[in-house]
Design an enzyme around this catalytic site. Structure first.
Site, PDB file in Angstrom:
ATOM      1  N   GLY A  62      51.414  25.811  36.986  1.00  0.00           N
ATOM      2  CA  GLY A  62      50.041  26.096  36.818  1.00  0.00           C
ATOM      3  C   GLY A  62      50.327  27.468  36.721  1.00  0.00           C
ATOM      4  N   ALA A  63      51.182  28.330  37.924  1.00  0.00           N
ATOM      5  CA  ALA A  63      51.415  29.921  37.796  1.00  0.00           C
ATOM      6  C   ALA A  63      51.640  30.252  36.675  1.00  0.00           C
ATOM      7  CB  ALA A  63      52.545  29.587  39.267  1.00  0.00           C
ATOM      8  N   GLY A  93      29.902  48.340  61.822  1.00  0.00           N
ATOM      9  CA  GLY A  93      28.629  47.822  61.821  1.00  0.00           C
ATOM     10  C   GLY A  93      28.697  48.001  60.058  1.00  0.00           C
ATOM     11  N   GLY A  94      27.195  48.332  60.063  1.00  0.00           N
ATOM     12  CA  GLY A  94      27.230  49.043  58.921  1.00  0.00           C
ATOM     13  C   GLY A  94      27.939  49.545  58.167  1.00  0.00           C
TER      14      GLY A  94
END
Ligand code: HXC
Length: 507
Positions: free
Chosen positions: A397-398, A162-163
């Site tokens: 693009g790389a 959980g937290g």
């Protein structure tokens, strides 16, 4: 006072402490003593008591409750710490536990010191209901406020639910142990009840799940002592806060050391793999590289090293894995690291050998467009010194993403056999001459001719160098010296950005 101190030291009681020792685990206080420089741990809020009377909790009011908090030193530098005490109600977070942790976090932020949290907790204390949730909310808010101001480091040293896992998730780095460490938002029993899925604690939230699959965890250690030593080592690369530069260490490794092995390390044939980590260690002080997230998205390598005693953040494509392609996981991994280094004034050195983004429907449907853009954004936004070495391929693009000149890298070097182009020769020729080859009397001969032509024109660093996109073509053996000089020059770099609340990185 002595009586009270003794009672507080025992946490959940002798039996529970003995049970931990039998398992080979330290108590919260023992962990902090081991972690910090000898004799420097100062505990605060040792006598704080929880305020819950429901579910008979008024009968278990243990001094200090389920967390030990304080401050101390690592290599003589200050650090604030907390360690959850599993012997007290499973380390679960009461409202006063959160108040103790928040006090430490507030002091750390005000004083510009890192916070190290040793988590060992079943999450929100169920008996306290909404109060314990409120406590977590206060911690998460402070985690967020402190992000990029002071380093925040979390270790998962027990079953954390959980937290107890969300706060670490907002911090900069998470450590786990190979065994006895678990992280999950909901445990195996809840999963069984809700989805009928059967899964073991290990498979769900053990170290290998989080280092190799989810990418939540950055480091895994053989045991808790090694884990604590690794955190100390990580801190040695970091400044205390975002207004300082990282600490400089003395080194006897000359910055002008030529590394002839780099001539042989990278195969001339650009289709052959090699281990980029050998390039990194060859260039780094004392050949030492402190790798981050070594088991996750191995097509990109990230971590810390030093050159001339100064810490650097290294980002490198790994030709040994998926040919070094960038994919979703690699982009996310590298982007977060770039942003961390930028926040804490750690110069970035990028080693580039990238054929492009990984093609495929899986990647496209999962959003490579937005995830790849994260890395682009992170490099473009970073104002720390940025130095780039293209060791072989830099395509499409790389090429732009990987700390190119266009994203304002300070120095861009390339090896003589680097290939910098929109795409590799085969793909390019197939597209450019598709129709011509259909008509040709000998298409294969034409293909070869066009491939040679393309390679001659683009499969080299000189087309980019002719336009100033590459500052210098260098011999591989000179990399260390060139990078060291560049780091020296850029040491006092200051770059201003337009005023804004914050950018909108494609999350
Ligand atoms: C109160 C808790 C507790 C909790 C454990 N204990 N978790 N008490 N609140 N959340 C107590 C147990 O009752 C037990 O008390 C002692 O701690 C040790 O726990 P065991 O179960 O005996 O230990 P173990 O078998 O090692 O299992 C550890 C565990 C398990 C996996 C953590 O206790 C567990 O599943 N706990 C609940 C986890 C959970 O769902 N937490 C709530 C999360 S919700 P005794 O007296 O017997 O020694 C949450 C909300 C915030 O955190 C979300 C924010 C996003």
């Amino acid at each position: 006072m002595q009586e009270r101190n003794k009672k507080a030291s025992l946490g959940g009681g002798e039996e529970k402490v003995a049970a931990r020792h039998t398992k080979g685990l330290m108590t919260a206080r023992e962990r902090l003593e081991y972690f910090l420089d000898e004799g420097t741990f100062q505990e605060v809020d040792r006598f704080v008591l929880h305020r819950c009377n429901d579910f008979d909790l008024d009968k278990t009011r243990i001094p200090g409750d389920a967390v030990v908090t304080g401050y101390g030193k690592v290599d003589g530098r200050p650090v604030y710490v907390f360690a959850q005490d599993f012997t007290v109600l499973g380390g679960s977070l009461s409202k006063v536990c959160s108040e103790k942790i928040c006090k430490i976090m507030d002091l750390a932020l005000a004083h510009g010191c890192p916070v190290v949290g040793l988590n060992d907790s079943g999450g929100a204390r169920i008996q306290e209901g909404i109060d314990s949730l409120a406590g977590y909310g206060e911690i998460f808010w402070r985690n967020t406020k402190s992000s990029g101001v002071i380093p925040q480091i979390s270790a998962i040293l027990g079953p954390c639910a959980g937290g107890a896992v969300y706060s670490p998730a907002i911090t900069d780095f998470i450590f786990m142990m190979k065994e006895n460490s678990y992280m999950f938002v909901t445990g195996p029993e809840v999963i069984r009840a809700v989805t009928m899925e059967e899964v073991t604690m290990d498979d769900l939230g053990g170290a290998s799940a989080h280092t190799a699959k989810s990418g939540v965890v950055h480091f895994v250690a053989d045991d808790e002592k090694k884990c604590l030593l690794m955190i100390r080592e990580l801190l040695s690369f970091l400044p205390l806060n975002n207004r300082e530069n990282p600490p400089i260490y003395k080194t006897n490794d000359p910055v002008d050391r030529k590394e002839m092995s780099l001539r042989e390390l990278i195969p001339i044939n650009s289709k052959l793999p090699y281990d980029i980590k050998n390039v990194i260690t060859a260039v780094a002080d004392d050949n030492y590289f402190f790798e981050v997230q070594s088991n996750y998205a191995q097509n990109v390598v990230i971590g810390f090293a030093r050159i001339g005693g100064r810490p650097i953040g290294v980002v490198a494509n790994q030709p040994n894995y998926l040919a070094g392609c960038l994919d979703i996981d690699a982009s996310f991994k590298a982007a977060r690291f770039v942003r961390f280094c930028d926040a804490f004034n750690i110069p970035l050195v990028s080693f580039v050998d990238v054929p492009g983004f990984l093609p495929g429907t899986d990647q496209e449907y999962s959003g490579i467009i937005k995830h790849g853009a994260k890395l682009m954004y992170a490099y473009a936004e970073a104002t720390v010194p940025k130095i780039t070495v293209i060791t072989r391929k830099a395509y499409g693009g790389a090429y732009i993403v990987m700390s190119s000149k266009h994203l304002r890298s300070d120095f861009n070097f390339a090896y003589p056999n680097a290939e910098i182009a929109v795409m590799g020769s085969e793909g390019a020729v197939n597209i450019l001459y598709k129709n011509d080859m259909k008509k040709a009397t000998n298409p294969e001969e034409m293909r070869k001719e066009k491939l040679d032509e393309y390679n001659e024109k683009f499969a080299n660093p000189y087309a980019a160098a002719a336009k100033g996109y590459i500052d210098e073509v260098i011999f591989p053996e000179d990399t260390r010296q060139k990078v060291a000089e560049a780091l020296d020059l850029a040491y006092n770099k200051r770059e201003t950005t337009p005023p804004r609340k914050h950018g909108n990185i494609p999350l």
